[in-house]
Design an enzyme around this catalytic site. Sequence first.
Site, PDB file in Angstrom:
ATOM      1  N   LYS A 178      19.311  47.104  16.358  1.00 57.32           N
ATOM      2  CA  LYS A 178      20.515  46.993  17.158  1.00 57.32           C
ATOM      3  C   LYS A 178      20.270  47.785  18.443  1.00 57.32           C
ATOM      4  O   LYS A 178      19.664  48.851  18.414  1.00 57.32           O
ATOM      5  CB  LYS A 178      21.710  47.568  16.398  1.00 57.32           C
ATOM      6  CG  LYS A 178      23.001  47.384  17.152  1.00 57.32           C
ATOM      7  CD  LYS A 178      24.214  47.698  16.280  1.00 57.32           C
ATOM      8  CE  LYS A 178      25.497  47.505  17.082  1.00 57.32           C
ATOM      9  NZ  LYS A 178      25.692  46.091  17.499  1.00 57.32           N
ATOM     10  N   ASN A 217       5.217  60.359  18.001  1.00 61.44           N
ATOM     11  CA  ASN A 217       3.985  60.440  18.789  1.00 61.44           C
ATOM     12  C   ASN A 217       3.098  61.511  18.186  1.00 61.44           C
ATOM     13  O   ASN A 217       3.546  62.630  17.945  1.00 61.44           O
ATOM     14  CB  ASN A 217       4.314  60.777  20.241  1.00 61.44           C
ATOM     15  CG  ASN A 217       5.249  59.745  20.844  1.00 61.44           C
ATOM     16  OD1 ASN A 217       5.037  58.554  20.705  1.00 61.44           O
ATOM     17  ND2 ASN A 217       6.314  60.204  21.461  1.00 61.44           N
ATOM     18  N   ARG A 277       0.503  63.227  19.308  1.00 63.53           N
ATOM     19  CA  ARG A 277      -0.326  63.884  20.332  1.00 63.53           C
ATOM     20  C   ARG A 277       0.481  64.991  20.997  1.00 63.53           C
ATOM     21  O   ARG A 277       1.685  65.103  20.783  1.00 63.53           O
ATOM     22  CB  ARG A 277      -0.684  62.854  21.405  1.00 63.53           C
ATOM     23  CG  ARG A 277       0.575  62.230  21.991  1.00 63.53           C
ATOM     24  CD  ARG A 277       0.386  61.494  23.291  1.00 63.53           C
ATOM     25  NE  ARG A 277       1.668  61.290  23.917  1.00 63.53           N
ATOM     26  CZ  ARG A 277       2.493  60.270  23.686  1.00 63.53           C
ATOM     27  NH1 ARG A 277       2.149  59.326  22.826  1.00 63.53           N
ATOM     28  NH2 ARG A 277       3.641  60.189  24.307  1.00 63.53           N
TER      29      ARG A 277
HETATM   30  C1  MV4 Z   1      16.071  51.819  22.322  1.00 62.07           C
HETATM   31  C2  MV4 Z   1      17.221  51.970  23.149  1.00 62.07           C
HETATM   32  C3  MV4 Z   1      18.431  51.477  22.649  1.00 62.07           C
HETATM   33  N1  MV4 Z   1      18.490  50.880  21.426  1.00 62.07           N
HETATM   34  N2  MV4 Z   1      16.202  51.212  21.107  1.00 62.07           N
HETATM   35  C4  MV4 Z   1      12.849  53.451  25.484  1.00 62.07           C
HETATM   36  C5  MV4 Z   1      11.525  54.088  25.238  1.00 62.07           C
HETATM   37  C6  MV4 Z   1      11.185  53.831  23.828  1.00 62.07           C
HETATM   38  N3  MV4 Z   1      10.528  54.955  23.204  1.00 62.07           N
HETATM   39  C7  MV4 Z   1      12.493  53.538  23.174  1.00 62.07           C
HETATM   40  N4  MV4 Z   1      13.456  53.300  24.211  1.00 62.07           N
HETATM   41  C8  MV4 Z   1      14.722  52.897  23.912  1.00 62.07           C
HETATM   42  N5  MV4 Z   1      14.877  52.262  22.704  1.00 62.07           N
HETATM   43  C9  MV4 Z   1      17.386  50.760  20.672  1.00 62.07           C
HETATM   44  N6  MV4 Z   1      17.475  50.195  19.465  1.00 62.07           N
HETATM   45  C10 MV4 Z   1      17.079  52.631  24.368  1.00 62.07           C
HETATM   46  C11 MV4 Z   1      15.832  53.093  24.762  1.00 62.07           C
HETATM   47  C12 MV4 Z   1      15.788  53.864  25.995  1.00 62.07           C
HETATM   48  C13 MV4 Z   1      16.223  53.333  27.234  1.00 62.07           C
HETATM   49  C14 MV4 Z   1      16.665  52.015  27.388  1.00 62.07           C
HETATM   50  C15 MV4 Z   1      17.100  51.533  28.609  1.00 62.07           C
HETATM   51  C16 MV4 Z   1      17.119  52.363  29.725  1.00 62.07           C
HETATM   52  C17 MV4 Z   1      16.667  53.665  29.623  1.00 62.07           C
HETATM   53  C18 MV4 Z   1      16.239  54.167  28.396  1.00 62.07           C
HETATM   54  C19 MV4 Z   1      15.819  55.498  28.294  1.00 62.07           C
HETATM   55  C20 MV4 Z   1      15.378  55.974  27.094  1.00 62.07           C
HETATM   56  C21 MV4 Z   1      15.379  55.160  25.951  1.00 62.07           C
END
Ligand code: MV4
Length: 449
Positions: free
Chosen positions: A201, A290, A292
Site C-alpha cells: 500500500k 541496508n 553497509r
Molecule cells: C514507500 C513510500 C510510501 N509507501 N513505500 C523511497 C525510498 C525507498 N527506500 C522507499 N521509499 C518510499 N517507499 C510505500 N509503501 C514512500 C517512499 C519515500 C518517498 C516517496 C515519494 C517521495 C519522497 C519519498 C521520500 C522517502 C520515501
Amino acid sequence: MFKKILIANRGEIALRVIRSAKELGIKTVAVFSESDRTSLHALLADEKFCIGPAKAQDSYLNIPNILTVAEITKADAIHPGYGFLAENPRFAEICEQAGITFIGPPASIIRLMGDKNRARQEMAKAKLPVIPGSDKVLEEVEDAKAVAQKVGYPVIIKAAAGGGGKGMRIARNPQHLEEQFPIAHNEAKSAFGDPSLYIEKYLADAHHIEIQIIGDKTGNVIAFGERECSVQRRYQKVIEETPSPFVDEKLRKRMMGAVEDAAKHIGYQSLGTFEFLVDEKKRFYFMEANTRVQVEHPITEVVYGINLVKAQIRAAAGEKVTFPFDLELRGHAIECRINAEDPTTFAPSPGRIEFLVLPGGEGIRVDSGAYGGWVIPPDYDSLIAKIIAFAPSRDLAIKKMQTALEMTTIVGVKTNIPLHLEILANTDFIKGTYNTQFLEKVFGLKNGK
Ligand code: MV4
C-alpha cells in the site's frame, strides 16, 4: 585486530575509513581508478594501487583486481564503504574464501536483505510490522490486482532486486496498475537482471525514518536513535537529521527495541540500517534493511559521541562491541549533502574546483574528499562534501548549518548549496512538520517519474 586493511572505495567514505583505521593503528591500502590518481584517498593511504580505468565496472567493481591488490599487500581485511561492492554477497563470499575478512555482515545476511521481498517476509516473521501488501513475488498482473484490491489503492510496485527507490512505481487504480505492472517488470529485468516485483500500500504522508544498529560476533546488537530522512529527491536523500522532530521518546524506544529483537533473531552482525515508514498515527512499518555503512551515519555519531566505523572494524575483528560510557542521545545533528550539480536542473557538474573554502568551528564536521585544484571526475556520484552541524537544540543546529553553508565557497563547479539554504529557511522545515511529500509539495521537485 587487523594489521592492514584495503579500502575498496573512493571519495569521502574511503577517507572516513582510512582515518579510523589509522586511529586504530591499522595500515591502509587504497585502490584507485585511472581518473582518481590525484584523489585524496589515494594520496593519504599508506599504500596505493591503480585497479583499472575510470569506468566503475573496470575498477571499483573489478573483483579480481581488488583481490589481487589485497593479496600482494597481505591485507587482512577489506572495507567496502557504501555503493560499489558493499552489498554484493558474492564479493563477501570471495573475500572470505581468499582468507580476507569482509568488513560487513556474513554473505547470507547480505543476500537475504538484498532480496527486498524476502527481507520483508523474514522481518514480518521476526515480528517487525511491514506495510500491508503482497506476501510473495507477483508473477502476473492479476495477482497484483488481487492484492491491491485487498489493501486498497494507491499501491506502490517495487522490484525485489531494487531498493533505495530504484524501479518503484505508484499505481492509483486498477487500470493504472495494469499499465504500470509490465513496465515495472521490464525495468526490473533490464536494470537488475531480475524481474521479480512485490507491492505495498502506498503511504503518502509518512515519514522515512531509519534505525542504525551494530551487531558483533557474540550475538550482541545495539540500536541507536532514529534518523529522519524524509527530505529526498528522486529517492536520493538531501538532508538528514537526528532526532526526528516527529518521533517522541516512546516511539523511539519501541522502534529501537523492535529492531534490536529482529536483528538478534537473524543473527545480524556489523553495521546495518533498518528503514521504516512512520504514518501520521505514529505506526511504524519496516521497508528494507541496508547492510553497509550509510552516507548519513555521522549524524548518529555526533549525537552519541561515538565512531561507528571503528566499532564496525572492531566487530569484524571479532571483538565484542562496547563503548566506554553509557549511550545517550544528546543534542541535535543535521547533515547536508553537498553535490556538484546544477541547483536548478540537478544535472551533474563535474570539473575543476578552482577555489575551495569549507566551513569549520565548534559543532561543525565536514566529511569530504575534495580540495582546491582537484578535478571532480565525471565517472562517479556527485557527492563532494557532507556538512554535519551539531548543537544542543534543533533550532541551534539549523542556525549553525545556515552559517556554515554561508561561509562555504566552492568555485569552478555548481553545487546544491542554494537548495540547502532554501530548505533551511522553509517554514515547514523550521517547524519540523515536513514528511516524505516535502520536496515535491514545497519545491515542486518531482520524485521518481
Ligand atoms: C514507500 C513510500 C510510501 N509507501 N513505500 C523511497 C525510498 C525507498 N527506500 C522507499 N521509499 C518510499 N517507499 C510505500 N509503501 C514512500 C517512499 C519515500 C518517498 C516517496 C515519494 C517521495 C519522497 C519519498 C521520500 C522517502 C520515501
